[in-house]
Design a protein around this motif. Structure first.
Motif, mmCIF file in Angstrom:
data_model
loop_
_atom_site.group_PDB
_atom_site.id
_atom_site.type_symbol
_atom_site.label_atom_id
_atom_site.label_comp_id
_atom_site.label_asym_id
_atom_site.label_seq_id
_atom_site.Cartn_x
_atom_site.Cartn_y
_atom_site.Cartn_z
ATOM 1 N N MET A 160 0.784 -1.230 0.000
ATOM 2 C CA MET A 160 0.000 0.000 0.000
ATOM 3 C C MET A 160 0.823 1.291 0.000
ATOM 4 S SD MET A 160 -3.041 -0.940 -0.454
ATOM 5 C CE MET A 160 -3.801 0.667 -0.274
ATOM 6 N N PRO A 161 1.943 1.399 0.751
ATOM 7 C CA PRO A 161 2.671 2.674 0.733
ATOM 8 C C PRO A 161 3.122 3.092 -0.671
ATOM 9 C CG PRO A 161 3.417 1.340 2.582
ATOM 10 C CD PRO A 161 2.534 0.466 1.749
ATOM 11 N N GLY A 162 3.694 2.146 -1.417
ATOM 12 C CA GLY A 162 4.137 2.477 -2.768
ATOM 13 C C GLY A 162 2.981 2.789 -3.689
ATOM 14 N N LEU A 163 1.890 2.057 -3.562
ATOM 15 C CA LEU A 163 0.733 2.303 -4.413
ATOM 16 C C LEU A 163 0.115 3.666 -4.123
ATOM 17 C CD1 LEU A 163 -1.864 -0.195 -5.583
ATOM 18 C CD2 LEU A 163 -2.686 1.917 -4.567
ATOM 19 N N VAL A 164 -0.026 3.993 -2.843
ATOM 20 C CA VAL A 164 -0.594 5.298 -2.469
ATOM 21 C C VAL A 164 0.275 6.442 -2.987
ATOM 22 C CG1 VAL A 164 -1.061 6.812 -0.493
ATOM 23 C CG2 VAL A 164 -1.879 4.443 -0.472
ATOM 24 N N ALA A 165 1.588 6.318 -2.823
ATOM 25 C CA ALA A 165 2.490 7.363 -3.309
ATOM 26 C C ALA A 165 2.424 7.478 -4.827
ATOM 27 C CB ALA A 165 3.924 7.067 -2.863
ATOM 28 N N TRP A 166 2.349 6.358 -5.521
ATOM 29 C CA TRP A 166 2.265 6.327 -6.986
ATOM 30 C C TRP A 166 1.017 7.048 -7.479
ATOM 31 C CZ3 TRP A 166 -0.844 2.878 -10.245
ATOM 32 C CH2 TRP A 166 -0.406 2.785 -11.568
ATOM 33 N N ALA A 167 -0.060 6.956 -6.703
ATOM 34 C CA ALA A 167 -1.328 7.586 -7.075
ATOM 35 C C ALA A 167 -1.412 9.036 -6.628
ATOM 36 C CB ALA A 167 -2.492 6.790 -6.491
ATOM 37 N N LEU A 221 -9.286 3.212 -5.706
ATOM 38 C CA LEU A 221 -8.410 4.079 -4.922
ATOM 39 C C LEU A 221 -7.553 4.985 -5.804
ATOM 40 C CD1 LEU A 221 -7.276 4.947 -2.177
ATOM 41 C CD2 LEU A 221 -5.659 3.032 -2.335
ATOM 42 N N VAL A 222 -6.947 4.425 -6.848
ATOM 43 C CA VAL A 222 -6.034 5.225 -7.676
ATOM 44 C C VAL A 222 -6.755 6.378 -8.372
ATOM 45 C CG1 VAL A 222 -4.522 5.165 -9.695
ATOM 46 C CG2 VAL A 222 -4.298 3.427 -7.912
ATOM 47 N N PRO A 223 -7.880 6.144 -9.082
ATOM 48 C CA PRO A 223 -8.561 7.293 -9.694
ATOM 49 C C PRO A 223 -9.090 8.299 -8.675
ATOM 50 C CG PRO A 223 -9.834 5.274 -9.990
ATOM 51 C CD PRO A 223 -8.502 4.869 -9.471
ATOM 52 N N LEU A 224 -9.487 7.816 -7.501
ATOM 53 C CA LEU A 224 -9.947 8.714 -6.447
ATOM 54 C C LEU A 224 -8.835 9.661 -6.012
ATOM 55 C CD1 LEU A 224 -12.139 9.390 -4.181
ATOM 56 C CD2 LEU A 224 -10.863 7.755 -2.773
ATOM 57 N N LEU A 225 -7.662 9.108 -5.671
ATOM 58 C CA LEU A 225 -6.550 9.926 -5.189
ATOM 59 C C LEU A 225 -6.053 10.881 -6.275
ATOM 60 C CD1 LEU A 225 -4.469 7.319 -3.138
ATOM 61 C CD2 LEU A 225 -5.869 9.191 -2.233
ATOM 62 N N CYS A 226 -5.954 10.391 -7.505
ATOM 63 C CA CYS A 226 -5.479 11.257 -8.589
ATOM 64 C C CYS A 226 -6.397 12.457 -8.772
ATOM 65 C CB CYS A 226 -5.385 10.469 -9.888
ATOM 66 S SG CYS A 226 -4.079 9.232 -9.909
ATOM 67 N N ALA A 227 -7.695 12.218 -8.745
ATOM 68 C CA ALA A 227 -8.635 13.324 -8.913
ATOM 69 C C ALA A 227 -8.607 14.268 -7.722
ATOM 70 C CB ALA A 227 -10.040 12.772 -9.118
ATOM 71 N N MET A 228 -8.376 13.762 -6.542
ATOM 72 C CA MET A 228 -8.321 14.620 -5.360
ATOM 73 C C MET A 228 -7.155 15.598 -5.429
ATOM 74 S SD MET A 228 -9.336 11.989 -2.264
ATOM 75 C CE MET A 228 -9.404 13.258 -0.994
ATOM 76 N N GLY A 288 -5.610 16.337 -8.462
ATOM 77 C CA GLY A 288 -5.611 17.001 -9.757
ATOM 78 C C GLY A 288 -4.500 16.532 -10.680
ATOM 79 N N ARG A 289 -4.036 15.310 -10.496
ATOM 80 C CA ARG A 289 -2.963 14.787 -11.344
ATOM 81 C C ARG A 289 -3.510 13.728 -12.288
ATOM 82 N NH1 ARG A 289 1.386 11.811 -7.726
ATOM 83 N NH2 ARG A 289 1.960 10.808 -9.666
ATOM 84 N N THR A 290 -2.704 13.386 -13.289
ATOM 85 C CA THR A 290 -3.085 12.373 -14.256
ATOM 86 C C THR A 290 -3.038 10.984 -13.629
ATOM 87 O OG1 THR A 290 -2.184 13.730 -16.039
ATOM 88 C CG2 THR A 290 -2.535 11.409 -16.526
ATOM 89 N N ASP A 291 -3.995 10.152 -13.983
ATOM 90 C CA ASP A 291 -4.048 8.782 -13.488
ATOM 91 C C ASP A 291 -2.895 7.993 -14.107
ATOM 92 O OD1 ASP A 291 -4.625 6.141 -12.904
ATOM 93 O OD2 ASP A 291 -6.776 6.343 -13.260
ATOM 94 N N PRO A 292 -1.924 7.524 -13.309
ATOM 95 C CA PRO A 292 -0.766 6.833 -13.879
ATOM 96 C C PRO A 292 -1.083 5.428 -14.373
ATOM 97 C CG PRO A 292 -0.647 6.755 -11.496
ATOM 98 C CD PRO A 292 -1.835 7.620 -11.841
#
Length: 397
Positions: free
Chosen positions: A212-219, A314-321, A323-327
């Motif tokens: 989870m830490p790496g995934l959260v940071a990536w998003a 989780l990834v699209p949620l965090l990216c939109a929060m 304002g970054r592109t979904d990786p």
């Protein structure tokens, strides 16, 4: 913005479950509504955030006239009389070069007033206090403000804070940056979970917490805390209300078994369900809910299913929060090699590697195993009723 409630069954048949594509879109739209607040963070905490304001130069770059080479700062025509030494980090103490004078100087040192060029060691000859060589006016000196003028805007809002951005900000005098960087808490549930050593009979090692830490940071999020809980209803309820993170991720407890309390706890807390069950394999018992400005993401307890669900919600949620592109999104489609069976109602996520323009399944992608994901570059998104057409890819962290 009104977020549609995509209600569905999280187990059994999936006729009422949210389609995989719609679940990602709903998560993105919720993230846009729950935009992360702007936080002024020290540079060491801002990595991965998104700039919320212009980045301006508080000082010029370079901040002073400095030598770009080890050698001799010179004035006028040579040969030059050597009148001193100047090291980096030491003041010039009013030293000013006159015609025909030189100072031995280190890279990065401030050049004396009157300097016209720096003559590198390899192009210089010294003897009897004199320096000879061919110096070209203006060469090998970093002139103050030539790269960036004081007050100049160098980056705009929406820029992702990368390591290079942090270094640039520091060089321009900043100690902190205003960024959007959603905060995340992770709760891994299960009486059978062990966090270290070899698991005994009936016990399993936590494989979700470490990913989870790496995934959260990536998003584009910041993991504030991660905890392992038992299966108790009360413990989960208390943990959900602690800490005040923007997003709370609960791993396990998202299905409908006797130890799966997440729905009940969220209902008791007054949280509004947004996605309840997604028509995909693996990962169908996942959910998304909100309460005020907090989002809750429920992931299955099987590690591969949890990873798929993280990329779904989780990834699209965090990216939109932030304002970054979904990786995870990959433009275009590719052929999918091999014999891959689709499902009639569910989207199937298949771990693949790219070979000569084709996606090739790597196998080992059962819900409880991360072996396939560890071998893969992406998941191939196989839609319901797929008949061999090209497929979309979802990039893995």
């Amino acid at each position: 913005m009104d977020i549609p409630v995509a209600d569905g069954s999280a187990c059994g048949g999936h006729r009422d479950a949210t389609s995989w594509a719609r679940a990602r879109e709903v998560a993105r739209r919720l993230g846009e509504e729950l935009r992360s607040p702007v936080r002024d963070l020290p540079l060491e905490r801002a990595l991965g955030g998104v700039l919320a304001a212009d980045l301006r130069a508080l000082v010029g770059s370079p901040a002073f006239d400095a030598s770009a080479m080890d050698g001799f700062a010179v004035a006028g025509e040579g040969p030059w009389t050597l009148v001193g030494t100047q090291l980096a980090g030491t003041p010039v103490a009013g030293l000013c070069l006159g015609e025909g004078e030189a100072v031995e100087i280190a890279t990065g040192a401030r050049v004396p007033k009157g300097t016209e060029a720096v003559l590198p060691y390899e192009l210089a000859e010294t003897a009897d206090g004199r320096v000879r060589g061919e110096a070209h006016r203006g060469r090998h000196v970093r002139w103050a403000g030539e790269e960036t003028a004081p007050g100049e805007t160098v980056l705009g809002p929406g820029t992702e804070v990368t390591p290079a951005v942090l270094g640039l900000a520091a060089s321009l005098g900043h100690d902190s940056l205003p960024v959007r960087l959603p905060t995340v808490s992770v709760l891994v549930t299960g009486d059978e979970i062990a966090t270290g050593g070899l698991p005994g009979e009936g016990v399993v090692r936590d494989a979700i917490g470490p990913l989870m830490p790496g995934l959260v940071a990536w998003a584009g999020g910041h993991l504030e805390r991660s905890r392992v809980l038992g299966d108790g209803y009360r413990d989960l309820g208390e943990a959900l209300t602690e800490g005040g993170s923007d997003v709370v991720v609960v791993c396990g407890s998202s299905s409908k078994g006797p130890a799966d309390h997440l729905r009940g706890v969220l209902r008791e807390a007054g949280a509004q369900p947004v996605v309840d069950g997604v028509a995909c394999r693996p990962g169908h018992p996942q959910l998304l809910a909100r309460s005020g400005n907090t989002a809750f993401v429920g992931l299955p307890g099987n590690p591969n299913a949890a990873l798929v669900s993280s990329l779904t919600l989780l990834v699209p949620l965090l990216c939109a929060m932030s304002g970054r592109t979904d990786p995870a999104r990959v433009a275009g489609t590719v052929p999918l090699a091999g014999e891959v069976r689709s499902r009639s109602e569910d989207t199937r996520l298949v771990a693949v590697r790219l070979r000569e323009g084709r996606a090739e399944p790597v196998g080992h992608d059962r819900p409880g195993s991360l072996r396939g994901a560890a071998l893969a570059e992406a998941y191939a998104v196989v839609p319901p009723g797929w008949a061999g057409a090209e497929v979309e890819l979802l990039r893995l962290p």
